[in-house]
Write an enzyme that holds these catalytic residues in place. Sequence first.
Site, PDB file in Angstrom:
ATOM      1  N   HIS A  60      27.950   7.452  -1.836  1.00  0.00           N
ATOM      2  CA  HIS A  60      26.605   7.764  -2.366  1.00  0.00           C
ATOM      3  C   HIS A  60      26.677   8.919  -3.362  1.00  0.00           C
ATOM      4  O   HIS A  60      26.548  10.094  -2.983  1.00  0.00           O
ATOM      5  CB  HIS A  60      25.663   8.101  -1.207  1.00  0.00           C
ATOM      6  N   HIS A  62      25.540  10.175  -7.445  1.00  0.00           N
ATOM      7  CA  HIS A  62      24.815   9.967  -8.711  1.00  0.00           C
ATOM      8  C   HIS A  62      25.625  10.619  -9.824  1.00  0.00           C
ATOM      9  O   HIS A  62      25.535  11.831 -10.033  1.00  0.00           O
ATOM     10  CB  HIS A  62      23.414  10.588  -8.633  1.00  0.00           C
ATOM     11  N   ARG A  64      25.226   9.847 -12.945  1.00  0.00           N
ATOM     12  CA  ARG A  64      24.328   9.935 -14.124  1.00  0.00           C
ATOM     13  C   ARG A  64      24.989   9.456 -15.415  1.00  0.00           C
ATOM     14  O   ARG A  64      25.090   8.301 -15.660  1.00  0.00           O
ATOM     15  CB  ARG A  64      23.803  11.381 -14.294  1.00  0.00           C
ATOM     16  N   ASN A  94      20.199   4.422 -10.154  1.00  0.00           N
ATOM     17  CA  ASN A  94      18.904   4.922 -10.668  1.00  0.00           C
ATOM     18  C   ASN A  94      19.137   5.795 -11.898  1.00  0.00           C
ATOM     19  O   ASN A  94      18.717   6.940 -11.967  1.00  0.00           O
ATOM     20  CB  ASN A  94      18.137   5.694  -9.579  1.00  0.00           C
ATOM     21  N   ASP A 294      25.464  12.088  -1.189  1.00  0.00           N
ATOM     22  CA  ASP A 294      24.268  11.952  -2.036  1.00  0.00           C
ATOM     23  C   ASP A 294      24.267  13.034  -3.127  1.00  0.00           C
ATOM     24  O   ASP A 294      23.259  13.707  -3.369  1.00  0.00           O
ATOM     25  CB  ASP A 294      22.967  11.985  -1.229  1.00  0.00           C
ATOM     26  N   HIS A 298      21.244  18.124 -10.772  1.00  0.00           N
ATOM     27  CA  HIS A 298      20.106  18.475 -11.645  1.00  0.00           C
ATOM     28  C   HIS A 298      20.403  19.845 -12.237  1.00  0.00           C
ATOM     29  O   HIS A 298      21.160  20.640 -11.642  1.00  0.00           O
ATOM     30  CB  HIS A 298      18.805  18.573 -10.839  1.00  0.00           C
TER      31      HIS A 298
HETATM   32  O1  DOR Z   1      16.847  13.706  -3.432  1.00  0.00           O
HETATM   33  C1  DOR Z   1      17.203  12.687  -3.987  1.00  0.00           C
HETATM   34  N1  DOR Z   1      17.701  12.705  -5.251  1.00  0.00           N
HETATM   35  N2  DOR Z   1      17.105  11.530  -3.335  1.00  0.00           N
HETATM   36  C2  DOR Z   1      17.305  10.360  -3.957  1.00  0.00           C
HETATM   37  O2  DOR Z   1      17.208   9.350  -3.333  1.00  0.00           O
HETATM   38  C3  DOR Z   1      17.654  10.310  -5.398  1.00  0.00           C
HETATM   39  C4  DOR Z   1      18.315  11.548  -5.815  1.00  0.00           C
HETATM   40  C5  DOR Z   1      18.457  11.674  -7.310  1.00  0.00           C
HETATM   41  O3  DOR Z   1      18.761  10.677  -7.975  1.00  0.00           O
HETATM   42  O4  DOR Z   1      18.310  12.786  -7.837  1.00  0.00           O
HETATM   43 ZN    ZN Z   2      20.863   9.168  -3.720  1.00  0.00          ZN
END
Ligand code: DOR
Ligand code: ZN
Length: 430
Positions: A60, A62, A64, A94, A294, A298
Site C-alpha cells: 500500500h 502512493h 504519485r 488514486n 499506506d 504530501h
Molecule cells: O489518508 C489517506 N491518504 N488515506 C487514503 O486512503 C488516501 C491517502 C492519500 O492518497 O493521500
Molecule cells: Zn492509501
Amino acid sequence: MQPDLIIRNAKFPWRNRLTEGEIVISSGKIIKLCKSFQGRGEKIINASRKIVLPGLIDVHVHLRDLNQAYKEDYYTGTCAAAAGGVTTVLDMPNTNPRTNSAKIIKMKKHIASKKAVVNVGFFSLFPNKPDDIRELAREGVVAFKVYPEDLRETSSSLHIFFEAAAANRKLVAAHPELPLQETYTSPHQFLQLHTSFVETIAALTYTEPAIKTNCQLHLCHITSEFTVEIVKKMKTCFPLLSCEVTPHHLLLTQDALEKEGSPLKVLPPLRSKRDIKALWKAINQGIIDVVASDHAPHQKAEKEIPFCEAASGFPGLETTLPLMLTQLNKGRITLQRLVDAFSERPAQIFRITNKGKVDEGYDADLTIIEPKKIDKIKPENFHSKAKLSPFEGWKTKGKPEITIVNGIVVMEQGEIVAPQGTGRIIEINK
Ligand code: DOR
Ligand code: ZN
C-alpha cells in the site's frame, strides 16, 4: 563462474526458524544457502550480528508522480522504500491522472522502469466499462482498488465489476469506508463522521459481492475491533479474504489526533486504545495478514493548515520497519510473524512469485537489519519529498542497514548506491 554476491555469517529466517549460514547470489537469484560456501564471490557482505530478512513487500504505497510529482515521484518514492528496507512496492491508483486504463498503466510502467530503484507493481481503479478489465489484466496490474466513491454505484454494477475481476483472476483491494458528506471542521467531528462502525459496514458491503462472485478481496488498513471480528468470522467461510494494518493505526491514538489535529489527519482515522488492542491481537494471531505503510506523501504546506482543509495521510516507507522492529524488541510481536506480515503473506496474497522468502531459487530481494541499533525518526533526512512524520522524534530500536534488490545493493547505511532503473516492474499475469 564466481557468484555475484556472497552474504557470509548470515542469520536469516528459514522454514520457521532463524538459521545461520551463507547466502550465495547470482544473476539476481539466491542460488545456494549453505553453512559455509567454499569459493570466492565478486562481492562479499559480512552480516555478522545482523539479520537478513526477505525484502519487505509494501502492498500500500502512493508513489504519485505524473501530475503530482511535486509530492513524490518514482525515484524519490522508491529511494524512500529502499531506505526503509522495502524491496517491492505496490503503487495505488488514486493518482492524477486517475489510473483506470491500459494507456495510463503503460505510461506508468514506462516512466517507473526508468526511475525506480526497487520493484514496482501497479494497482488500477475499475475502468469505465467492465469489459476493459481484461485489457488491464493483460497489462499485468497487480489488483483493482475500490474507494468509497465506488459504493455510490448501484450494487448490481459493483457485482458486474467483481465478476469481471474474478474472471480475470484479479484481486480487488478495498478502502473500507462509505461515501460521506465531509462536513467536519474539528478532529472530533471528523471522528464522529468516519466511525469504526462505518468501516465495518463498508467491509461487509464489499465482502458481499466478493463472496457472490468468488472474487479475492483484500481489505486495506483496517482499524477497528468490530472489523477484526467480522474478518475473523468471514475468513472461516471465505478463504479468499485478507486484510492489512498500518503502523500508524497500531501505534497512534484518536486522543492524539484530537490534541494535535492536522499532522495526524489520516483516512481511516486513528482509533481508540480498545481498537488498537484488538489490532495487535489480530496481527499476532494472523487474522490481520499484512502490515503495509499506506505511504501517503504530501507537502508541509498541504498538511500544516486548518484541519478541514489539511491533506490526509503521511509518508511511511522510511518509518515502518524501524517502528515495527522497535515493537519486536519490546516483545509485542515475533520476528517470524513480522517476516510473514511484511514479506511472505504479501507475496502469497498478491501472487508475486519468487519473492517473500529467503530460499534457494527465490529472487535476491533482501533487507539486512541491525536488530538492536538505536535511532531517532528525523523526517528532514527522509528520501521522500514529504519531510514530515507523526512519529517525528520517536526513538527506535532496530534499523535496516543494507537493501538488496534483484541481487544488487541499492541502499547502504541510508545512502542510495544504485542507479535509477535498478528496480523491475512487477506484472501479474497468471
Ligand atoms: O489518508 C489517506 N491518504 N488515506 C487514503 O486512503 C488516501 C491517502 C492519500 O492518497 O493521500
Ligand atoms: Zn492509501
